[in-house]
Design an enzyme around this catalytic site. Structure first.
Site, mmCIF file in Angstrom:
data_model
loop_
_atom_site.group_PDB
_atom_site.id
_atom_site.type_symbol
_atom_site.label_atom_id
_atom_site.label_comp_id
_atom_site.label_asym_id
_atom_site.label_seq_id
_atom_site.Cartn_x
_atom_site.Cartn_y
_atom_site.Cartn_z
ATOM 1 C CG ASP A 483 23.101 27.609 -37.142
ATOM 2 O OD1 ASP A 483 24.138 27.765 -36.457
ATOM 3 O OD2 ASP A 483 22.330 26.653 -36.982
ATOM 4 C CG ASP A 551 22.580 23.169 -31.203
ATOM 5 O OD1 ASP A 551 21.932 24.220 -31.348
ATOM 6 O OD2 ASP A 551 23.339 22.714 -32.077
#
Length: 731
Positions: A483, A551
């Site tokens: 990430d 997301d």
């Protein structure tokens, strides 16, 4: 049969270069000033016809107008008034290159054109590559300072600091010294003369990535860019051009994509007399890099393709290219994963994760990923980043007991990491505050309470590889979710004489660490993530297996997000989760079946709090996971066709390469009283064949499915969906 034409030819007499793909030709010609100029890009033409094509001529030629033939990489010199893809300044203050053509090299499908500046020690190689079976043309540039402190011709050896008389101008002297590069693009592209121009591109933001826009290209300069050190949620280095009439299955389309995961810029220029060009590469305005003698810069690949068969064919050509020439391990199935983030957030411990792992295994998950919160002092987003050791209070025996249990359950074990970032409240930052991107006289901006580590520093790159290598080895990690949750700010590099190199070298260091990890651990797989879809591009996919798309897991929003993602990327690279309802991002409640059917369009994942699902929901989820596994070969390896129906219905059709097996996922988010969706046409089927629906034991005429469509028989109400499987049975 006639002999196959070579992929690349170059005629030294005329300066004509021709690159051939199965369905297109790309041609250029070296101009009298030594600069390669675009000639043709489109449907196949033979070399004799290409040789007869005239130089482009402007209908508005005057002393105020640029030359009509577009450069393959435009310098700043001459009567060129559009965006320059190469912008340089020499030590004596002179700007811009003036080229002398110095030769070429053809090696199979690769062409290199060698250009030397007429007076300064600057050399450029314009590089092109085509591959058998692909319509993609890959392009990049290699730029080098060829002097030894100074020089007039490439390779001239002189003492540093000397002043030397210029080769082509008696009495003109050139100071020795570095060359400043303000812009170095990978390629400039040229569209043919069209009645009009329409630009397709992607915009968005966090939780709303990959929003497709098709807009008339204005007579102006249009800039698509990221200044964030990452590819970005807000834009994508992919675009397509057409004349405004192309559709999903018809019409000429020219499309390009930049293989770069840092800051980037693409400038399109449509002028008043009908020329449309675009130039792009790494970096953004305000950055500059220094070339010293013996050093150079290589740009990332900027790839392009042409198709006469619409946006769908362009996407399918990109998908094939990504699968065959970009992905590091395209043949491995993407597993059904379970990720613990939405179940636990930062509140992780061994017992809770094992409970989730057992539930996930019962649903048919094949990979369990422990997300954020497992390391250092990480109890929220204010601390712990950089300290990649298990949190003792949560995992007193380390991660091996969890990893061993996950493996015992028949799943692979995955781990979330964010190695490019650090919290101030961490042992790493306290030990190495100088490792972060910073300008010593500026206040550092924290985003999500974190700073960015400067991977351009060799010691930071070495630390990252060493740390991740140990994590993977010690904890039997099969999968890393890598990430990156913030953009670059105050991106300085104290003490470095060429500080803006960090915008390039950081990204390349990330690439090297990923590449080394995969080489050291051949079974390891990596998922790209940057706060969702903030780093999805051909560069990062060259060393990862899939990208976290967004997301936002709301299935209604995901339909548009996934449609935009599919313009360039194949379904096997698109991570798509089923999460809780109401959705944590939007608060929208949707049926479990609808959530699954949307997520089945990519690499299926599960991400909800399974401990809160009812027994009925768990049973339904297990059945839907099993259904996905039946169609997974089609979704991940088939040929994708986007389909639009009436009354708000959208669908994706996946066809096996041999045309025998098919899967269609159709969705209708909302319904209106008195309206029933029209039959959904499936133009990718063979009208001369018949197809069996094995789930309903129905046989359909291919001609009917192509020209009239299939009855969807959707459930009543909003958030309706259906999976249709078809098998060719005749002829």
């Amino acid at each position: 049969m006639p002999a196959a034409l070579p992929l690349v030819t170059f005629d030294s007499g005329s300066g004509l270069a021709v690159l051939r793909t199965p369905n297109s030709v790309y041609a250029l010609r070296t101009g009298p000033d030594g600069s390669p100029r675009h000639l043709y890009w489109g449907a196949p033409l033979d070399t004799a016809a290409l040789a007869l094509l005239p130089e482009a001529a402007s209908p508005a030629a005057s002393s105020f107008e640029a030359g009509a033939a577009a450069d393959e990489l435009a310098p700043q010199t001459g009567a060129r008034f559009g965006p320059a893809g190469l912008q340089v300044r020499f030590a004596d203050g002179t700007s811009g290159a003036q080229w002398e053509f110095a030769g070429h090299r053809v090696d199979g499908g690769e062409l290199r054109l060698f250009l030397n500046d007429r007076r300064y020690p600057l050399r450029a190689e314009l590089c092109y590559r085509v591959r058998p079976g692909s319509d993609v043309v890959e392009r990049w540039v290699e730029l080098a300072h060829t002097g030894a402190g100074t020089g007039i011709e490439a390779g001239t050896e002189v003492e540093a600091g000397a002043r030397v008389e210029a080769r082509a101008g008696a009495g003109v002297e050139v100071e020795a010294g570095p060359i400043t590069v303000d812009r170095l693009d990978s390629a400039s592209w040229t569209a043919p003369a069209l009645a009009d121009y329409r630009l397709s591109h992607l915009t968005g933001g966090w939780n709303s990535e990959f929003q497709l826009h098709r807009d008339r290209l204005p007579v102006a300069e249009t800039v698509l860019t990221s200044r964030r050190g990452l590819t970005g949620h807000h834009a994508s280095p992919w675009l397509a051009l057409d004349d405004g009439t192309a559709s999903e299955e018809h019409g000429e389309v020219w499309s390009t994509a930049l293989a770069w995961s840092g800051s980037w810029r693409i400038t399109l220029h449509r002028d008043a007399v009908g020329r449309t060009t675009w130039t792009g590469g790494f970096g953004h305005e305000g950055l500059r890099w220094t070339l010293r003698p013996g050093t150079g810069l290589r740009t990332p690949v900027f790839a392009g393709l042409y198709t006469p068969r619409g946006f769908g064919a362009a996407s399918r050509a990109w998908h094939g290219h990504v699968a065959d020439h970009v992905l590091p391990d395209p043949g491995r199935e993407r597993p059904v994963l379970y990720n613990s983030w939405e179940a636990t957030g930062f509140d992780v411990d061994q017992a809770g994760q094992i409970e989730l792992a057992r539930l996930a295994a019962g649903l048919g998950a094949e990979l369990f990923v422990l997300d954020d919160g497992w390391f250092g002092a990480r109890r929220d987003d204010r601390a712990g980043l950089g300290d990649w050791t298990p949190r003792p209070d949560a995992f007193p025996e380390g991660l091996r007991p969890l990893a061993d249990e996950v493996h015992r359950l028949g799943m692979a074990f995955g781990l979330w990491v964010e190695p490019e970032m650090v919290n101030r409240d961490s042992e790493l930052y306290r030990a190495h505050p100088d490792w972060v991107l910073h300008s010593p006289t500026r206040e550092a901006t924290e985003l999500r309470h974190q700073l960015v580590l400067n991977f351009a520093r060799p010691e930071v790159e070495a630390w990252a590889h060493r740390t991740l290598d140990r994590l993977v080895r010690d904890h039997r990690v099969d999968w890393l979710k890598w990430d990156a949750n913030r953009a670059f700010t105050e991106a300085g590099w104290e003490g470095n004489p060429d500080p803006d190199r960090l915008w390039i070298d950081h990204t390349r260091a990330v690439y090297r660490v990923m590449d080394r990890l995969r080489a050291d651990h051949p079974g390891l797989r990596i998922e790209a993530c940057a706060g969702g879809g903030g780093r999805a591009d051909l560069g990062i996919l060259a060393r990862t297996d899939q990208a976290w798309t967004s997301d936002n897991t709301d299935p209604v929003d995901r339909i548009a997000i996934q449609d935009g993602f599919s313009q360039l990327f194949p379904a096997r690279t698109m991570a798509a989760w089923v999460t809780d309802s109401p959705n944590p991002a939007t608060g929208r409640s949707t049926p479990l079946r609808f959530r699954f059917h949307v997520a089945m369009a990519g690499a299926l994942g599960l991400g909800g709090d399974l401990t809160g699902w009812s027994a009925e929901e768990l049973d339904e989820a297990a059945a839907l996971v099993a259904q996905y596994k039946l169609i997974r070969p089609l979704v991940q390896y088939g040929i994708q066709h986007r389909v639009k129906g009436g009354d708000g219905v959208t669908a994706v059709h996946y066809a096996a390469g041999d045309g025998r097996e098919h899967a269609v996922l159709a969705w209708r988010p909302t319904t209106r009283f008195g309206h029933r969706p029209a039959p959904l046409k499936l133009p990718a089927l063979d009208p001369g064949a018949h197809y069996l629906d094995p789930d309903r034991d129905q046989v359909h005429s291919g001609a009917v499915l192509v020209h009239r469509g299939i009855e969807l028989s959707l459930p009543a109400g909003d958030y309706a969906s259906r999976l249709i499987r078809l098998r060719r049975i005749t002829p």
